[in-house]
Design a protein around this motif. Structure first.
Motif, PDB file in Angstrom:
ATOM      1  N   PRO A  44      48.886  46.614  29.025  1.00 18.76           N
ATOM      2  CA  PRO A  44      48.516  46.155  30.368  1.00 18.76           C
ATOM      3  C   PRO A  44      47.019  45.897  30.486  1.00 18.76           C
ATOM      4  O   PRO A  44      46.210  46.478  29.755  1.00 18.76           O
ATOM      5  CB  PRO A  44      48.939  47.328  31.265  1.00 18.76           C
ATOM      6  N   SER A  45      46.663  45.054  31.421  1.00 14.88           N
ATOM      7  CA  SER A  45      45.250  44.828  31.710  1.00 14.88           C
ATOM      8  C   SER A  45      44.585  46.095  32.235  1.00 14.88           C
ATOM      9  O   SER A  45      43.382  46.292  32.071  1.00 14.88           O
ATOM     10  CB  SER A  45      45.093  43.714  32.738  1.00 14.88           C
ATOM     11  N   ARG A  46      45.379  46.944  32.850  1.00 15.85           N
ATOM     12  CA  ARG A  46      44.870  48.183  33.438  1.00 15.85           C
ATOM     13  C   ARG A  46      45.985  49.216  33.414  1.00 15.85           C
ATOM     14  O   ARG A  46      47.144  48.887  33.597  1.00 15.85           O
ATOM     15  CB  ARG A  46      44.416  47.909  34.874  1.00 15.85           C
ATOM     16  N   GLY A  47      45.666  50.456  33.150  1.00 15.23           N
ATOM     17  CA  GLY A  47      46.656  51.524  33.257  1.00 15.23           C
ATOM     18  C   GLY A  47      46.997  52.219  31.964  1.00 15.23           C
ATOM     19  O   GLY A  47      47.618  53.276  31.987  1.00 15.23           O
TER      20      GLY A  47
ATOM     21  N   MET B 276      38.118  43.002  24.985  1.00 12.57           N
ATOM     22  CA  MET B 276      38.341  41.566  25.132  1.00 12.57           C
ATOM     23  C   MET B 276      39.557  41.154  24.317  1.00 12.57           C
ATOM     24  O   MET B 276      39.613  41.386  23.114  1.00 12.57           O
ATOM     25  CB  MET B 276      37.118  40.791  24.624  1.00 12.57           C
ATOM     26  N   ASP B 277      40.535  40.533  24.972  1.00 18.41           N
ATOM     27  CA  ASP B 277      41.675  39.925  24.288  1.00 18.41           C
ATOM     28  C   ASP B 277      41.486  38.421  24.300  1.00 18.41           C
ATOM     29  O   ASP B 277      41.671  37.770  25.323  1.00 18.41           O
ATOM     30  CB  ASP B 277      42.987  40.313  24.980  1.00 18.41           C
ATOM     31  N   SER B 278      41.109  37.873  23.152  1.00 20.17           N
ATOM     32  CA  SER B 278      40.887  36.434  23.053  1.00 20.17           C
ATOM     33  C   SER B 278      41.990  35.730  22.277  1.00 20.17           C
ATOM     34  O   SER B 278      41.904  34.521  22.027  1.00 20.17           O
ATOM     35  CB  SER B 278      39.545  36.167  22.357  1.00 20.17           C
ATOM     36  N   GLY B 279      43.033  36.478  21.881  1.00 14.93           N
ATOM     37  CA  GLY B 279      44.089  35.896  21.066  1.00 14.93           C
ATOM     38  C   GLY B 279      43.709  35.771  19.601  1.00 14.93           C
ATOM     39  O   GLY B 279      44.484  35.221  18.801  1.00 14.93           O
TER      40      GLY B 279
ATOM     41  N   LEU C 170      41.909  52.365  29.443  1.00 18.04           N
ATOM     42  CA  LEU C 170      41.704  51.077  28.801  1.00 18.04           C
ATOM     43  C   LEU C 170      41.766  49.950  29.833  1.00 18.04           C
ATOM     44  O   LEU C 170      42.725  49.857  30.594  1.00 18.04           O
ATOM     45  CB  LEU C 170      42.772  50.851  27.729  1.00 18.04           C
ATOM     46  N   CYS C 171      40.750  49.101  29.835  1.00 15.40           N
ATOM     47  CA  CYS C 171      40.738  47.890  30.654  1.00 15.40           C
ATOM     48  C   CYS C 171      40.637  46.697  29.711  1.00 15.40           C
ATOM     49  O   CYS C 171      39.737  46.658  28.856  1.00 15.40           O
ATOM     50  CB  CYS C 171      39.563  47.890  31.623  1.00 15.40           C
ATOM     51  N   VAL C 172      41.551  45.734  29.837  1.00 10.92           N
ATOM     52  CA  VAL C 172      41.582  44.580  28.944  1.00 10.92           C
ATOM     53  C   VAL C 172      41.260  43.317  29.726  1.00 10.92           C
ATOM     54  O   VAL C 172      41.895  43.012  30.733  1.00 10.92           O
ATOM     55  CB  VAL C 172      42.959  44.444  28.258  1.00 10.92           C
ATOM     56  N   LEU C 173      40.267  42.582  29.235  1.00  9.43           N
ATOM     57  CA  LEU C 173      39.887  41.305  29.827  1.00  9.43           C
ATOM     58  C   LEU C 173      40.514  40.201  28.984  1.00  9.43           C
ATOM     59  O   LEU C 173      40.176  40.038  27.809  1.00  9.43           O
ATOM     60  CB  LEU C 173      38.368  41.161  29.842  1.00  9.43           C
ATOM     61  N   HIS C 174      41.436  39.450  29.557  1.00 11.46           N
ATOM     62  CA  HIS C 174      42.197  38.453  28.813  1.00 11.46           C
ATOM     63  C   HIS C 174      41.541  37.070  28.948  1.00 11.46           C
ATOM     64  O   HIS C 174      41.478  36.508  30.039  1.00 11.46           O
ATOM     65  CB  HIS C 174      43.634  38.396  29.322  1.00 11.46           C
ATOM     66  N   ILE C 175      41.066  36.522  27.826  1.00  5.36           N
ATOM     67  CA  ILE C 175      40.447  35.195  27.851  1.00  5.36           C
ATOM     68  C   ILE C 175      41.079  34.286  26.786  1.00  5.36           C
ATOM     69  O   ILE C 175      40.460  33.314  26.349  1.00  5.36           O
ATOM     70  CB  ILE C 175      38.927  35.280  27.646  1.00  5.36           C
ATOM     71  N   ALA C 176      42.309  34.608  26.362  1.00  2.00           N
ATOM     72  CA  ALA C 176      42.940  33.871  25.254  1.00  2.00           C
ATOM     73  C   ALA C 176      43.131  32.393  25.574  1.00  2.00           C
ATOM     74  O   ALA C 176      42.929  31.542  24.699  1.00  2.00           O
ATOM     75  CB  ALA C 176      44.275  34.523  24.888  1.00  2.00           C
TER      76      ALA C 176
ATOM     77  N   ALA D 244      36.402  39.380  38.257  1.00  2.00           N
ATOM     78  CA  ALA D 244      37.760  38.912  38.554  1.00  2.00           C
ATOM     79  C   ALA D 244      38.780  39.991  38.206  1.00  2.00           C
ATOM     80  O   ALA D 244      39.755  40.202  38.944  1.00  2.00           O
ATOM     81  CB  ALA D 244      38.048  37.631  37.774  1.00  2.00           C
ATOM     82  N   HIS D 245      38.575  40.677  37.080  1.00  2.00           N
ATOM     83  CA  HIS D 245      39.460  41.781  36.700  1.00  2.00           C
ATOM     84  C   HIS D 245      39.451  42.857  37.779  1.00  2.00           C
ATOM     85  O   HIS D 245      40.501  43.384  38.166  1.00  2.00           O
ATOM     86  CB  HIS D 245      38.985  42.353  35.355  1.00  2.00           C
ATOM     87  N   GLU D 246      38.272  43.182  38.283  1.00  2.45           N
ATOM     88  CA  GLU D 246      38.163  44.250  39.270  1.00  2.45           C
ATOM     89  C   GLU D 246      38.716  43.836  40.632  1.00  2.45           C
ATOM     90  O   GLU D 246      39.247  44.677  41.363  1.00  2.45           O
ATOM     91  CB  GLU D 246      36.708  44.693  39.389  1.00  2.45           C
ATOM     92  N   ARG D 247      38.587  42.586  40.971  1.00  2.00           N
ATOM     93  CA  ARG D 247      39.187  42.139  42.236  1.00  2.00           C
ATOM     94  C   ARG D 247      40.701  42.307  42.211  1.00  2.00           C
ATOM     95  O   ARG D 247      41.322  42.584  43.239  1.00  2.00           O
ATOM     96  CB  ARG D 247      38.818  40.673  42.505  1.00  2.00           C
ATOM     97  N   ARG D 248      41.294  42.151  41.044  1.00  2.00           N
ATOM     98  CA  ARG D 248      42.743  42.248  40.931  1.00  2.00           C
ATOM     99  C   ARG D 248      43.231  43.680  40.716  1.00  2.00           C
ATOM    100  O   ARG D 248      44.249  44.082  41.273  1.00  2.00           O
ATOM    101  CB  ARG D 248      43.231  41.375  39.785  1.00  2.00           C
ATOM    102  N   TYR D 249      42.484  44.448  39.918  1.00  2.00           N
ATOM    103  CA  TYR D 249      42.976  45.759  39.494  1.00  2.00           C
ATOM    104  C   TYR D 249      42.162  46.929  40.023  1.00  2.00           C
ATOM    105  O   TYR D 249      42.522  48.083  39.796  1.00  2.00           O
ATOM    106  CB  TYR D 249      43.009  45.841  37.963  1.00  2.00           C
ATOM    107  N   GLY D 250      41.079  46.676  40.726  1.00  2.00           N
ATOM    108  CA  GLY D 250      40.217  47.751  41.173  1.00  2.00           C
ATOM    109  C   GLY D 250      39.075  47.985  40.204  1.00  2.00           C
ATOM    110  O   GLY D 250      39.027  47.421  39.117  1.00  2.00           O
ATOM    111  N   ALA D 251      38.146  48.836  40.598  1.00  2.00           N
ATOM    112  CA  ALA D 251      36.940  49.078  39.813  1.00  2.00           C
ATOM    113  C   ALA D 251      37.265  49.625  38.431  1.00  2.00           C
ATOM    114  O   ALA D 251      38.201  50.407  38.258  1.00  2.00           O
ATOM    115  CB  ALA D 251      36.031  50.060  40.545  1.00  2.00           C
ATOM    116  N   ILE D 252      36.496  49.201  37.449  1.00  2.00           N
ATOM    117  CA  ILE D 252      36.605  49.807  36.122  1.00  2.00           C
ATOM    118  C   ILE D 252      36.264  51.285  36.264  1.00  2.00           C
ATOM    119  O   ILE D 252      35.184  51.631  36.751  1.00  2.00           O
ATOM    120  CB  ILE D 252      35.647  49.119  35.135  1.00  2.00           C
ATOM    121  N   PRO D 253      37.153  52.181  35.877  1.00  2.00           N
ATOM    122  CA  PRO D 253      36.914  53.616  36.124  1.00  2.00           C
ATOM    123  C   PRO D 253      35.811  54.170  35.249  1.00  2.00           C
ATOM    124  O   PRO D 253      35.518  53.650  34.170  1.00  2.00           O
ATOM    125  CB  PRO D 253      38.266  54.256  35.794  1.00  2.00           C
TER     126      PRO D 253
END
Length: 312
Positions: A285-288, A201-204, A161-167, A185-194
């Motif tokens: 988590p955003s990743r993991g 998408m987490d928009s709140g 699961l990869c979560v993109l937070h835009i809330a 931006a997600h991948e720069r921080r957490y690595g490539a989407i596997p």
């Protein structure tokens, strides 16, 4: 299907002519033509750099490392007890009061048919549209002759699961969308989407379910205002990444004011599935984490209600 331009596009067409498009093959298997691996490997190498290796020590590190494996491998590791942690329920409780997209479906109906006092057991009939509450869209929802819900490969329903937070952005602008830059931006921080991942998408928006009229957010202009995936982001995930599905915490994958359901029409014809009205994405988590989508197996279904879990 219209051509999508997402900045650094290779100019490859979207749809059957695109060599990176995922297709559902014989017996429900998912096939990928072309090789979109070069960019993914480059990003993955950053995640496993000497500096980042410290992130993969200990139990939590094992979980993070396993999240980069294909979904089926990660699932096997989980049943072997390698992955550990808490289980999060990403599903809303469905009731007749749940906000439903009334232009396209009917209100859910719950009818008691038996009681313990009178019959010795409790039972009821439930009448639901396939796309109300936390639910899945199969390719057949938008594709004539596309895979129906019982034809979706079960391996794709268990995925990293990869979560993109835009809330924060959605709180200011309900018409905002997930962009290609959000993915990068997600991948720069957490690595490539596997490979084999599910991107959400987490928009709140889940917090609005119990607030009257806030979830559909129909404006005085007669339009619905909720966030979603942009067409460019959907095309990027099809052309550049090898995901199995995408999800949102709103009632639809496309933003409410979208003139056309572009994201649906890009992702579903590519053989992916979608999950809408997700809950509690801000607690994982955003990743993991690993997502498990408990999909129905109704013959010929375009979708249906799901119970979704995340092992975090």
């Amino acid at each position: 299907m219209r051509q999508i331009d997402y900045g650094t596009s290779s100019g490859l067409p979207v749809g059957d002519a695109n060599p990176y498009v995922r297709r559902t093959g014989p017996n429900g298997t998912v096939q990928i033509s072309g090789d979109p691996e070069a960019e993914r490997r480059s990003l993955a190498s950053r995640a496993f750099s000497r500096r980042n290796m410290f992130r993969f020590s200990g139990a939590s590190g094992i979980a993070a490392a396993l999240s980069m494996l294909p979904a089926g491998v990660a699932a096997h590791a989980d049943t072997s007890g390698v992955l550990s942690g808490t289980v999060k329920d990403l599903t809303h409780t469905l009731s007749p009061d749940f906000p439903y997209f009334y232009p396209a479906m009917d209100r859910p109906v719950f009818e008691d048919t038996h009681s313990i006092g009178e019959h010795g057991f409790y039972s009821r009939n439930v009448t639901l549209g396939e796309h109300v509450g936390t639910h899945i869209d199969a390719p057949a929802h938008y594709v004539e002759g596309g895979a129906t819900i019982e034809e979706m490969p079960v391996e794709s329903l268990v995925a990293p699961l990869c979560v993109l937070h835009i809330a924060d952005r959605a709180a200011e602008d309900p018409d905002t969308v997930v962009t290609v830059e959000d993915i990068r931006a997600h991948e720069r921080r957490y690595g490539a989407i596997p490979n084999g991942a599910f991107v959400a998408m987490d928009s709140g928006w889940a917090a609005r379910v119990d607030v009257p009229d806030a979830f559909l957010n129909e404006g005085s202009d007669g339009l619905f205002h909720w966030p979603g995936f942009s067409a460019e982001a959907a095309a990027y995930l099809v052309e550049r990444r090898s995901i199995v599905g995408a999800g949102v915490d709103t009632t639809g994958l496309d933003q409410g004011i979208a003139e056309a359901p572009d994201a649906h029409q890009i992702l579903l014809p590519a053989g992916l599935y979608l999950v809408e009205c997700l809950n509690n994405l801000d607690t994982v988590p955003s990743r993991g984490a690993t997502i498990v989508v408990g999909a129905p197996k109704n013959r010929g279904g375009s979708g249906g209600q799901v119970r979704v879990f995340a092992f975090a």
